[in-house]
Design an enzyme around this catalytic site. Structure first.
Site, PDB file in Angstrom:
ATOM      1  N   HIS A 199      -2.490  -1.284  -4.188  1.00 54.16           N
ATOM      2  CA  HIS A 199      -3.950  -1.302  -4.289  1.00 54.16           C
ATOM      3  C   HIS A 199      -4.467   0.130  -4.217  1.00 54.16           C
ATOM      4  CE1 HIS A 199      -4.585  -1.787   0.388  1.00 54.16           C
ATOM      5  NE2 HIS A 199      -3.909  -0.700   0.081  1.00 54.16           N
ATOM      6  N   SER A 207       0.831  -1.196   0.000  1.00 52.12           N
ATOM      7  CA  SER A 207       0.000   0.000   0.000  1.00 52.12           C
ATOM      8  C   SER A 207       0.876   1.261   0.000  1.00 52.12           C
ATOM      9  CB  SER A 207      -0.945  -0.069   1.203  1.00 52.12           C
ATOM     10  OG  SER A 207      -1.914   0.958   1.158  1.00 52.12           O
TER      11      SER A 207
END
Length: 199
Positions: A128, A103
């Site tokens: 993501h 992330s």
């Protein structure tokens, strides 16, 4: 750090012309221009990393800084404060993924100086879209939904810039959790090479 983890941080003792000097291991490595970004990315941790980056720039603006990352990700705003400082300061920031960079951790990994972004061989990288949750009046939810879409577009645009991937590809690849090995991260353009041992 909590008192329990403080007790577990090793101390390094050095002999100087003035006698003995002891450092905790992280402070000693900071002298070598090494910063650790470990755990959840949140405001307090981000402030410490930013302060270390600014300090090392003031010490020597022409010498590289090494940012070692082992993080599951975290707050976008906290991460962006680190990212913006990395881009703002004069020294190149070399990023190294050890363990995981997920992330916001992966975003910061990719934001290192081109040609100086690395993964260790068994590390994992995950990209993501940003996560968000909000409750309240419908109009407030709508405002926050618009903001998270703006942030998503900004993060994807920057990821496209750093990886060399087209924006549409990044948008598709960040739609869900997308895990990569170190070699796959090189192929994608998140890092430049895999480090197996020191030269």
């Amino acid at each position: 750090m909590s008192p329990i983890t403080d007790a577990l941080v090793p101390m390094v003792v050095e002999q100087t012309s003035r006698g003995e000097r002891s450092y905790d291991i992280y402070s000693r490595l900071l002298k070598e221009r090494v910063i650790f970004l470990t755990g959840q990315v949140e405001d307090h941790m981000a402030n410490l990393v930013v302060a270390q980056l600014l300090f090392l720039e003031s010490e020597n603006p022409d010498k590289d800084i090494f940012l070692y990352i082992n993080s599951p990700g975290g707050s976008v705003t906290a991460g962006m404060s680190i990212y913006d400082t990395m881009q703002f300061i004069k020294p190149n920031v070399s990023t190294v993924c050890m363990g995981q960079a997920c992330s916001m951790g992966a975003f910061l990994l990719a934001g290192g100086a081109k040609g100086k972004r690395y993964c260790l061989p068994n590390s994992r990288v995950m990209i993501h879209q940003p996560l968000g949750g909000f409750q309240g009046q419908a109009s407030d939810i709508q405002i926050h939904a618009k903001e998270i879409l703006t942030i998503k577009h900004r993060l994807n645009s920057l990821l496209a810039k750093h990886t060399g991937q087209p924006l549409e590809v990044v948008e598709g690849d960040t739609d869900r959790d997308n895990f990569m090995s170190a070699d796959q991260a090189v192929e994608y353009g998140l890092v430049d090479s895999v480090l197996t041992q020191r030269d």
